[in-house]
Design an enzyme around this catalytic site. Sequence first.
Site, short mmCIF file in Angstrom:
data_model
loop_
_atom_site.label_atom_id
_atom_site.label_comp_id
_atom_site.label_asym_id
_atom_site.label_seq_id
_atom_site.Cartn_x
_atom_site.Cartn_y
_atom_site.Cartn_z
N GLU A 1 -1.01 11.09 15.69
CA GLU A 1 -1.43 10.63 17.03
C GLU A 1 -1.87 11.82 17.88
O GLU A 1 -2.84 11.74 18.63
CB GLU A 1 -0.29 9.89 17.72
CG GLU A 1 0.16 8.61 17.01
CD GLU A 1 1.22 8.85 15.94
OE1 GLU A 1 1.29 9.97 15.36
OE2 GLU A 1 1.98 7.91 15.68
N CYS B 1 5.22 10.83 20.43
CA CYS B 1 3.83 10.34 20.43
C CYS B 1 3.65 9.14 21.36
O CYS B 1 2.56 8.95 21.91
CB CYS B 1 3.38 10.02 19.01
SG CYS B 1 3.04 11.55 18.10
N1 THU Z 1 4.47 11.42 11.75
C1 THU Z 1 3.31 11.14 12.41
O1 THU Z 1 2.25 11.68 12.06
N2 THU Z 1 3.34 10.27 13.44
C2 THU Z 1 4.47 9.63 13.87
O2 THU Z 1 4.43 8.97 14.91
C3 THU Z 1 5.69 9.72 13.08
C4 THU Z 1 5.75 10.84 12.12
C5 THU Z 1 4.44 12.39 10.66
C6 THU Z 1 5.07 13.73 11.00
C7 THU Z 1 5.43 14.25 9.63
O3 THU Z 1 4.31 14.93 9.09
C8 THU Z 1 5.67 12.99 8.80
O4 THU Z 1 5.15 11.92 9.54
C9 THU Z 1 7.13 12.75 8.51
O5 THU Z 1 7.89 12.77 9.67
#
Ligand code: THU
Length: 134
Positions: A57, A91
């Site tokens: 995000e 996020c």
């Molecule tokens: N992650 C996201 O990209 N967005 C979120 O809202 C939740 C978590 C990613 C961060 C990390 O690279 C992976 O998911 C595991 O936490």
Amino acid sequence: MADDPQELLTAAGAVMRHAHVPYSGFSVGAALRGQGGAIHAGANVENASYSQTQCAEASAIGVMVAAGETRITAIAIVAEKLEHCPPCGGCRQRLSEFAAADTPVYLGRPGSEPLRTTLGELLPLAFGSGALSS
Ligand code: THU
């Protein structure tokens, strides 16, 4: 521009394939519809210093701002390993800087019916710029 979840989910699914996730193996893609109708998409970017990881995000917000837009009219989030991937708390706050409480958030995968919620449902009583001028 009409709110088209499938177009947004397709963009999120496509960018998800570029996620840099050597540590978690958990790929995420996010796509934001800007006020002008364009789609801005980003994937998560991990780092060997784990806490420096950037969520999908946040990547998408950076793309949107770089394109000169600051209002989001719809959001889609796709994860490879989770059918409905909710945005993390940080996020939700990041998205609320640029979106309204009634902005739709679609969680799912391209080609299937997504779970539809709103930013206000995900982040009630959001702290926003209004609080700073009170
Ligand atoms: N992650 C996201 O990209 N967005 C979120 O809202 C939740 C978590 C990613 C961060 C990390 O690279 C992976 O998911 C595991 O936490």
